[in-house]
Structure formats: C-alpha cells, structure tokens
Motif scaffolding. Structure first.
Motif, short mmCIF file in Angstrom:
data_model
loop_
_atom_site.label_atom_id
_atom_site.label_comp_id
_atom_site.label_asym_id
_atom_site.label_seq_id
_atom_site.Cartn_x
_atom_site.Cartn_y
_atom_site.Cartn_z
N TYR A 134 0.80 -1.21 0.00
CA TYR A 134 0.00 0.00 0.00
C TYR A 134 0.84 1.27 0.00
O TYR A 134 0.38 2.31 -0.49
N LEU A 135 2.02 1.21 0.59
CA LEU A 135 2.85 2.42 0.62
C LEU A 135 4.33 2.09 0.77
O LEU A 135 4.69 0.96 1.11
N VAL A 136 5.15 3.12 0.52
CA VAL A 136 6.59 3.04 0.73
C VAL A 136 6.99 4.25 1.55
O VAL A 136 6.62 5.39 1.22
N ASN A 137 7.72 4.01 2.64
CA ASN A 137 8.24 5.07 3.49
C ASN A 137 9.68 5.38 3.15
O ASN A 137 10.46 4.47 2.82
N VAL A 138 10.06 6.64 3.27
CA VAL A 138 11.45 7.05 3.09
C VAL A 138 11.83 7.92 4.28
O VAL A 138 11.23 8.97 4.52
N ILE A 204 10.39 12.21 7.35
CA ILE A 204 9.70 11.05 6.76
C ILE A 204 8.92 11.54 5.55
O ILE A 204 8.12 12.48 5.65
N VAL A 205 9.14 10.90 4.42
CA VAL A 205 8.33 11.13 3.22
C VAL A 205 7.75 9.77 2.85
O VAL A 205 8.50 8.79 2.76
N SER A 206 6.44 9.69 2.66
CA SER A 206 5.87 8.41 2.25
C SER A 206 4.91 8.59 1.09
O SER A 206 4.31 9.65 0.92
N TYR A 207 4.79 7.53 0.31
CA TYR A 207 4.01 7.52 -0.92
C TYR A 207 3.05 6.33 -0.85
O TYR A 207 3.44 5.25 -0.39
#
Length: 315
Positions: A134-138, A204-207
């Motif tokens: 569902y998502l990817v965190n950076v 934190i950047v998430s998509y």
C-alpha cells in the motif's frame, strides 16, 4: 541489537532486491550534505515553536509536524528524488493508476525518548495483507542516525504477510545525512530510544496507492492557493490529479482545474477511464448502435468476454 552494515553506493541494483526480500533498503549519499544542512536550518524555527507530542504512540519526548512542502520548499528535492521515485513506482505501480504523496513529516527525538511501539504503517487502512503493498516510506536522516540516539528499528523480513517476528531481533538502521532509508508499509518498524544527550532529527516522506485516503490530508495541507505555486508534477503528487476511473474528481473533472484560477460555475463532467474500461465502453456503445441487447453485467461482462476471447486467440 544488531547494527545494519552498509549497502554500498545507491547505484547498486542490490537495493531493489533488498527492498523486496528484506522489506527495506538504504540508499547511501544520494543527496548533498550541504542541501541537508540548509533544510535543517530552515526547520529550526518550526521545531522551536512546536510542542511535544501527546500520546504514547507519537511519544512524549518527540516533536513532529507535517506540510513540509509549503514550510521548507527545498524538501521537494527529496520528495521527487529520481532514485527514490524509481523504487517507489516499482513497488506501487502494479496496484494503482497513479501514486500519491501520503505524508511529509519532520520529527525530532529528544534525549530520553523511549522506543516507539513497533508497527506496520499499512495497518491504518485495514486492507488485505500478503500481496498488495500500500505504501513506501522514506526516512531521510537530518542528523546522523545511530543505534544510541534512536535510529529507526526495522525487523528484516517482516513484510508481505507479516512473517513471524517473535524471535527476530530488530536492526538499528544507521545512516548519515544525505542517505535515505526506504521500507515498505508492510514492514514492522519503530523509532529507537534516544539514550544520548543530543536531539536526533529526521524527515519522513511516504508515498501510497492513488486510490487510498492518505495519512496526511493533502488537499487541506496544500489547498489550491498553495498548490498553484507547485510544479504540475508535484501538484499531481499531492492530489491534484484523478485516479482513473474518475476517482478524486472535482465536479466531474480533474481537480487540477482548481490550479488555473477560479473554475467556471458550470462544468461538463468528463470521462476519465482506464484503457480496459474505454475498450469495454466502446463495445457496449457499438452493441447499442446495432440494436443488440447489452449484457446484464454491463461493461464488466463485456470486459470479461473480451478477456476470454483474447485468451482463446492467444493459445
């Protein structure tokens, strides 16, 4: 607790395998330290004015705030970093028509901050697990991430269906400013305890998939008067785009119309369909023109029939 060894340069293809196999990877030195220092300095006034979080999950010795694209415009370079976007799309594109920004958040872990409750970010949606990501965190370190100052703890292999982790030990993912730590929304993780006398900062950047409700309400965070200053691709990433078919529209049109000034009072609702739906619709309309009775299942049944014919013709 085990510290994570270096994964080497960001150009190594092994990071793709690490992300899929272990549920996380590290891209080393993909942003300049000067760039990170500038962002760090721009964050200073906001951190100074922001109170500590309330509640045991966010942490009483932690400060957090979002909306970074309007508060620190230089963060856009992190959000749209080509190496990051390539990996994010490789994970999410199979499950959606468009991806979207889920969150931008700056955090400060103060001395004495306890370890965070281990969690999987995908659980906020309570969807089926084990197949869809569902998502990817950076996580972008703004100050060095060390085991002793609360570096992100990750349980390797805990992604996908939630592999058993009762006996597993987390890794403290150590990284320097300029590097990025990526982990899947299905990966068990949490901030470590800050046992030093210094503050640890990160971004934190998430998509996430474009058809989900994002964690941070992007349209309230970046209303049209703020998003008009964005590059069109960035505006699309924060929600000023439709996810076919017609999901997230404004009065039947793409919400990007709001970035071109005040829209007309009366708008013509306009189809925004996937290619497979356009083909099924064209067949449906053709049947109507020739006087054939449309199938009871409508477009879905036409599409299913086409798929059967294609399979038969291919083998």
């Amino acid at each position: 607790m085990t510290n994570l060894s270096s994964y080497g340069p960001a150009v190594e293809p092994a990071v793709d395998d690490d992300l899929q196999r272990q549920g996380f990877c590290v891209l080393r030195d993909i942003a300049s330290k000067t760039e990170i220092v500038e962002i760090d300095q721009a964050l200073d006034p906001r951190f100074a004015a922001t109170p500590f979080c309330l509640g045991g999950f966010y942490g009483p010795r932690t400060k957090r705030f979002g909306g970074l694209l309007k508060r620190v415009p230089a963060v856009e370079r992190l959000v749209r970093h080509p190496a990051i976007m390539r990996l994010v799309r490789s994970v999410l594109d199979p499950w959606c028509d468009t991806i979207q920004l889920n969150l931008t958040q700056a955090l400060e872990l103060h001395p004495g901050a306890p370890a965070q409750f281990p969690h999987r970010d995908q659980d906020m949606w309570r969807g089926p697990t084990g197949q869809i990501e569902y998502l990817v965190n950076v996580m972008w370190p703004i100050s060095p991430f060390k085991a002793e100052n609360g570096a992100t703890l990750i349980w390797p292999g805990s992604h996908n269906a939630g592999s058993a982790v009762k006996e597993a030990q987390p890794m403290a993912v150590e990284a320097e400013p300029g590097s990025a730590i990526l982990f899947l929304g299905s990966t068990l993780h949490g901030a470590g305890a800050n046992m030093t006398g210094a503050i640890r900062r990160g971004i934190i950047v998430s998509y996430c998939l474009g058809w989900l409700k994002p964690y941070e309400n992007q349209w309230l965070t970046y209303p049209p008067n703020a998003a008009r200053a964005f590059d069109p691709e960035l505006a699309a990433l924060v929600g000023y785009q439709q996810h076919r078919p017609n999901l997230g529209n404004y009065d039947g049109q793409c919400p990007s119309i709001l970035l071109r000034g005040e829209p007309p009072e009366y708008l013509a609702a306009t189809d925004a369909l996937r290619p497979d739906q356009e083909g099924a619709l064209a067949e449906f309309l053709d049947q109507q023109r020739t006087g054939q009775l449309p199938p009871a299942g409508g477009i879905a049944e036409i599409g299913a029939g086409r798929n059967k014919r294609e399979v038969k013709s291919n083998g």
